[in-house]
Design an enzyme around this catalytic site. Structure first.
Site, PDB file in Angstrom:
ATOM      1  N   MET A  40       0.833  -1.163   0.022  1.00  0.00           N
ATOM      2  CA  MET A  40       0.101  -0.238  -0.042  1.00  0.00           C
ATOM      3  C   MET A  40       0.801   1.300  -0.025  1.00  0.00           C
ATOM      4  SD  MET A  40      -3.508  -0.940   2.123  1.00  0.00           S
ATOM      5  CE  MET A  40      -2.834  -0.591   3.823  1.00  0.00           C
TER       6      MET A  40
ATOM      7  N   ALA B 275       4.116   3.787   0.836  1.00  0.00           N
ATOM      8  CA  ALA B 275       4.618   4.307   2.222  1.00  0.00           C
ATOM      9  C   ALA B 275       6.004   3.287   2.273  1.00  0.00           C
ATOM     10  CB  ALA B 275       3.869   4.530   3.338  1.00  0.00           C
TER      11      ALA B 275
ATOM     12  N   GLY C 271      11.229  -2.732   5.511  1.00  0.00           N
ATOM     13  CA  GLY C 271      10.427  -4.184   5.401  1.00  0.00           C
ATOM     14  C   GLY C 271      10.158  -4.443   3.815  1.00  0.00           C
ATOM     15  N   HIS C 272       9.745  -3.368   3.265  1.00  0.00           N
ATOM     16  CA  HIS C 272       9.041  -3.450   1.736  1.00  0.00           C
ATOM     17  C   HIS C 272      10.349  -3.793   0.810  1.00  0.00           C
ATOM     18  CE1 HIS C 272       5.584  -0.846   3.171  1.00  0.00           C
ATOM     19  NE2 HIS C 272       4.961  -2.313   2.861  1.00  0.00           N
TER      20      HIS C 272
ATOM     21  N   GLN D 238     -10.292  -2.159   2.761  1.00  0.00           N
ATOM     22  CA  GLN D 238      -9.871  -2.855   3.823  1.00  0.00           C
ATOM     23  C   GLN D 238      -9.616  -2.065   5.093  1.00  0.00           C
ATOM     24  OE1 GLN D 238      -5.644  -3.978   1.641  1.00  0.00           O
ATOM     25  NE2 GLN D 238      -5.125  -3.620   3.846  1.00  0.00           N
TER      26      GLN D 238
ATOM     27  N   GLY E 213       5.098 -10.047   3.912  1.00  0.00           N
ATOM     28  CA  GLY E 213       5.913 -10.003   5.215  1.00  0.00           C
ATOM     29  C   GLY E 213       5.200 -10.822   6.237  1.00  0.00           C
TER      30      GLY E 213
ATOM     31  N   LYS F 171       5.500 -10.170   9.211  1.00  0.00           N
ATOM     32  CA  LYS F 171       4.911  -9.153  10.437  1.00  0.00           C
ATOM     33  C   LYS F 171       3.248  -9.215  10.380  1.00  0.00           C
ATOM     34  CE  LYS F 171       4.191  -4.520  11.503  1.00  0.00           C
ATOM     35  NZ  LYS F 171       2.753  -4.013  10.675  1.00  0.00           N
TER      36      LYS F 171
ATOM     37  N   GLN G 227      -2.850 -11.886   8.159  1.00  0.00           N
ATOM     38  CA  GLN G 227      -3.003 -11.837   6.623  1.00  0.00           C
ATOM     39  C   GLN G 227      -2.322 -12.971   5.897  1.00  0.00           C
ATOM     40  OE1 GLN G 227      -2.792  -7.896   4.442  1.00  0.00           O
ATOM     41  NE2 GLN G 227      -0.555  -8.644   4.181  1.00  0.00           N
TER      42      GLN G 227
END
Ligand code: PAF
Length: 277
Positions: A27, A29, A33-34, A61, A147, A149, A153
């Site tokens: 999404m 930003a 991590g991305h 969502q 991820g 994290k 999901q």
């Protein structure tokens, strides 16, 4: 690196690809991590494959209007990050491009989303499944990387792949943390300096709790460390079975201690795996 803003542009850009297409759904930003997901996708795709990053703040969502409105959208720097990490393409659709105005079909998940974030954010995972399925269909990706994290999901996306016989391979990558332990998240940039300094306690609460040997002590320790903060409001704190995500009743199976907390209106999640004992 190409940028597609419409489904048609995406189709045209994908037409010339050879080798596997690996999707990194985001999404935006983007943080480390991305970018670690993009790096892992690059490795998996190999020199001939295509790494495609999707950047779309998926409205269906979000359970709170204000969270959607305040979600950071630094598209220019996101595109630069994708390029720097070797992505071949970015799909950043215009608002209104993704969903038909009279959309009437949604993917419903009815089991794993009864717990944790699904319990406090009704409809959230239906929105996630719907956009992920659409992205799989639009990109015809061979694999997609998520991820760890967002472990609920991930469990739900895997369930969708199994239950709907999707052929997309699901790849995963470990959580990336700041030096003080805070799990990287696009929402971290919305924390005040005071809240950001305090937020290291989330990871501390989970890791201290995971050393305990009884369910009551695990939950009690995590709650105590979180509650010592002047700022934290606990959304949920749960110890769940790692597979069913239902509340754990014993520790002889792998469990996950997971929480969501609010700093002001910023909601952060984290979890720790607790091996069977
Ligand atoms: O994890 C996220 O950033 C989102 O939930 C996803 C998978 C991109 C769907 O909007």
């Amino acid at each position: 690196m190409w940028i597609a803003k419409t489904k048609q542009q995406l189709k045209e850009n994908l037409r010339d690809t050879s080798g596997p297409v690996i999707l990194v759904p985001t999404m935006g930003a983007l943080h480390q991590g991305h970018t670690s997901l993009i790096d892992a996708a690059r490795q998996k795709a190999g020199p001939d494959g295509t790494v495609l990053v999707s950047i779309f703040v998926n409205p269906i969502q979000f359970d709170r209007e204000s969270d959607l409105a305040k979600y950071p959208r630094p598209l220019e720097s996101d595109i630069a990050a994708c390029k720097a990490h070797g992505a071949n393409g970015v799909f950043a659709p215009y608002d209104g491009e993704v969903y038909a105005e009279d959309r009437s079909i949604t993917v419903l998940e009815t089991e794993l989303s009864r717990y944790l974030c699904g319990a406090t954010r009704p409809g959230h995972f239906d929105g996630v499944c719907t956009i992920v399925l659409k992205l799989f269909n639009l990109t015809k990706c061979d694999a997609a990387i998520f991820g760890e994290k967002d472990f609920q999901q991930l469990a739900i996306v895997r369930r969708m792949v199994r239950d709907l016989d999707l052929e997309t391979e699901i790849l995963t990558h470990p959580t990336i943390r700041e030096t003080d332990g805070l799990a990287m998240s696009s929402r971290n940039r919305r924390l005040t300096a005071e809240h950001r300094a305090d937020a290291a306690r989330i990871c501390l609460a989970l890791s201290s709790a995971a050393r305990q040997t009884a369910i009551g002590k695990i939950l009690g320790t995590a709650e105590r460390v979180l509650s010592e903060s002047d700022f934290v409001k606990i959304d949920y704190l749960s110890l769940v079975d790692a597979e069913s995500l239902a509340p754990a009743t014993n520790l002889d199976r792998p469990t996950v201690l997971a929480c969501a907390v609010f700093y002001g209106d910023v909601r952060l999640i984290d979890h720790i795996d607790i091996p069977a004992r």
